[in-house]
Design an enzyme around this catalytic site. Sequence first.
Site, short mmCIF file in Angstrom:
data_model
loop_
_atom_site.label_atom_id
_atom_site.label_comp_id
_atom_site.label_asym_id
_atom_site.label_seq_id
_atom_site.Cartn_x
_atom_site.Cartn_y
_atom_site.Cartn_z
N GLY A 194 0.68 -1.39 -0.09
CA GLY A 194 -0.05 0.10 0.01
C GLY A 194 0.89 1.44 0.06
O GLY A 194 0.54 2.23 -0.68
N THR A 195 1.89 1.15 0.83
CA THR A 195 2.72 2.30 1.02
C THR A 195 3.36 2.81 -0.58
O THR A 195 3.34 3.95 -0.90
CB THR A 195 3.71 2.33 1.98
OG1 THR A 195 3.17 1.84 3.22
CG2 THR A 195 4.68 3.51 2.08
N ASN A 254 -8.79 3.53 7.73
CA ASN A 254 -8.11 2.45 8.47
C ASN A 254 -8.53 2.74 9.98
O ASN A 254 -8.75 1.56 10.57
CB ASN A 254 -6.69 2.54 8.29
CG ASN A 254 -6.02 3.95 8.24
OD1 ASN A 254 -6.24 4.93 7.83
ND2 ASN A 254 -5.08 4.03 9.13
N GLN A 268 -7.78 -0.55 2.98
CA GLN A 268 -8.66 -1.10 3.70
C GLN A 268 -9.81 -1.81 3.03
O GLN A 268 -10.68 -2.55 3.91
CB GLN A 268 -9.23 -0.23 4.89
CG GLN A 268 -7.80 0.33 5.67
CD GLN A 268 -7.38 -0.81 6.81
OE1 GLN A 268 -8.24 -1.83 7.04
NE2 GLN A 268 -6.22 -0.97 7.32
N SER A 281 -3.20 -3.45 -0.73
CA SER A 281 -2.14 -4.10 -0.24
C SER A 281 -2.62 -5.46 0.33
O SER A 281 -3.47 -5.74 0.83
CB SER A 281 -1.76 -3.27 1.17
OG SER A 281 -1.03 -3.95 1.75
N HIS A 312 -1.65 -7.85 2.55
CA HIS A 312 -1.57 -8.31 3.84
C HIS A 312 -3.00 -7.76 4.42
O HIS A 312 -3.29 -8.43 5.66
CB HIS A 312 -0.32 -7.92 4.56
CG HIS A 312 -0.27 -6.69 5.16
ND1 HIS A 312 -0.55 -6.12 6.24
CD2 HIS A 312 0.10 -5.47 4.51
CE1 HIS A 312 -0.19 -4.75 6.61
NE2 HIS A 312 0.17 -4.41 5.34
N THR A 370 12.69 -7.36 -9.89
CA THR A 370 12.20 -8.94 -9.90
C THR A 370 10.74 -9.03 -9.40
O THR A 370 10.72 -8.79 -8.27
CB THR A 370 13.23 -9.83 -9.58
OG1 THR A 370 14.52 -9.45 -10.31
CG2 THR A 370 12.79 -11.33 -10.12
N CYS A 393 0.13 1.46 11.99
CA CYS A 393 1.32 2.02 11.61
C CYS A 393 1.82 3.10 12.50
O CYS A 393 2.90 3.53 12.46
CB CYS A 393 1.14 2.61 10.19
SG CYS A 393 0.44 1.32 8.88
N1 PLP Z 1 -3.10 3.10 3.30
C1 PLP Z 1 -4.03 2.54 4.53
C2 PLP Z 1 -5.36 2.96 4.29
C3 PLP Z 1 -3.49 1.54 5.43
O1 PLP Z 1 -4.41 1.23 6.13
C4 PLP Z 1 -2.26 1.07 5.12
C5 PLP Z 1 -1.72 0.18 6.40
O2 PLP Z 1 -2.15 0.18 7.38
C6 PLP Z 1 -1.50 1.49 4.25
C7 PLP Z 1 -1.95 2.46 3.20
C8 PLP Z 1 0.00 0.91 3.94
O3 PLP Z 1 -0.38 -0.27 3.46
P1 PLP Z 1 1.21 -1.17 3.53
O4 PLP Z 1 1.23 -1.71 5.11
O5 PLP Z 1 0.80 -2.16 2.50
O6 PLP Z 1 2.42 -0.51 3.15
#
Ligand code: PLP
Length: 380
Positions: free
Chosen positions: A76-77, A155, A183, A203, A205, A241, A328
């Site tokens: 996600g990041t 989130n 989310q 994302s 996970h 890769t 996070c």
């Molecule tokens: N965006 C949202 C709304 C999230 O909840 C999160 C992670 O908590 C992220 C982005 C970041 O995702 P990642 O953990 O895959 O980097």
Amino acid sequence: MNKAGELMIYADNAATTKLDEDAFEAMKTYLAIEYANVSQPYSFAKSAKSALKRSREVVAACIGAEPEEIYFTSGGTESDNWAIKSVLHLKNRNKHIVTSQIEHHAVLNACRSLEGFGVSTNFLPVDRDGELSPKTLEGALKKDAALVSVMLANNEIGTIEPIRELSGIAHEHKAVFHTDAVQAVGHVPINVKKLGVDMLSASAHKFNGMKGSGFLYVRNGIDIHPYLDGGAQERGQRAGTENIASIVAMATALRKNCDRMENTIVQLRNLENIFLSRLSQGRLDYVRNGSSNHLPGNINISIRGADGEMLLHRLDLKGICISTGSACDSVNTQVSHVIKAIQVPAPYAEGTIRITFGVDNTEKEAVAIAEAILHILESQ
Ligand code: PLP
């Protein structure tokens, strides 16, 4: 149960989810047997190459996209950073980004980092439910903007934003529209065409796939530039890769989550109700945060006079995992930017906790968490 065989209730599924068993099985082959680099021309790479193609088709189908509109990323990041920083390449537009105050830090800090490169930003306020009103966006777009980024679901409080209306307004003003759907993907039905979004971040996970993998949807016709320079992977747009095992796991988990989504939503709404009805049997003075249109299984409450951090640690001693704010952000003990933005009254704000149920949670666990909270707070 945890590794030591002690009772553990995991109710922090917005932070991360358990890897799906079928996803785990599916990925093993690409770690230990079909481990070829997909860019290689020899026949050993054939199986990994076709798994990559199939995974892209599966992921695309789950969100109503075309396979060539999916770019695999590290999560996600990265997807958020890629989308936000694409503003530097959008032609004939004011280098201006409009977003909301309650975005994840992957969006907020990506925007802030651009401020040093001649990009201006506008972080729009939301209402008490955490909703960004289309009117607020309309007002903000009086100033010509290149990009609008609004998350699909928050989130912390789970609020689902009116993305279709917001993307429509952005397009009337000729801005590109990105949504952080990290989310939401795998949890609520998503069709990128119906939502009218140009870019969407996800994302793995968060939907029972692997940590460190995700994707960015980029609508055909949107001029995207590479964020990571290097080799020619992902049609020359995202070098590195391919993490084929994680990609296969992501596609397997997403397909499974989408197939069982209707049932899961009913299950998670039921757990919310059970938890809240047990909680309301106590004498707690609390407010529930977020809109009634929220992510299934998300319960964010602020308890008057409580200390969310203390509650988290006392619950941890009982083997219960929940969260106070964004996972996070767990080093940060201040009231989160989201709780501030929705203006939770001061006597309640520090007593904010987030419980996020997932597909493995049971009714018994929902009751046990509510009882543990009541026990801790009433015995103080
Ligand atoms: N965006 C949202 C709304 C999230 O909840 C999160 C992670 O908590 C992220 C982005 C970041 O995702 P990642 O953990 O895959 O980097």
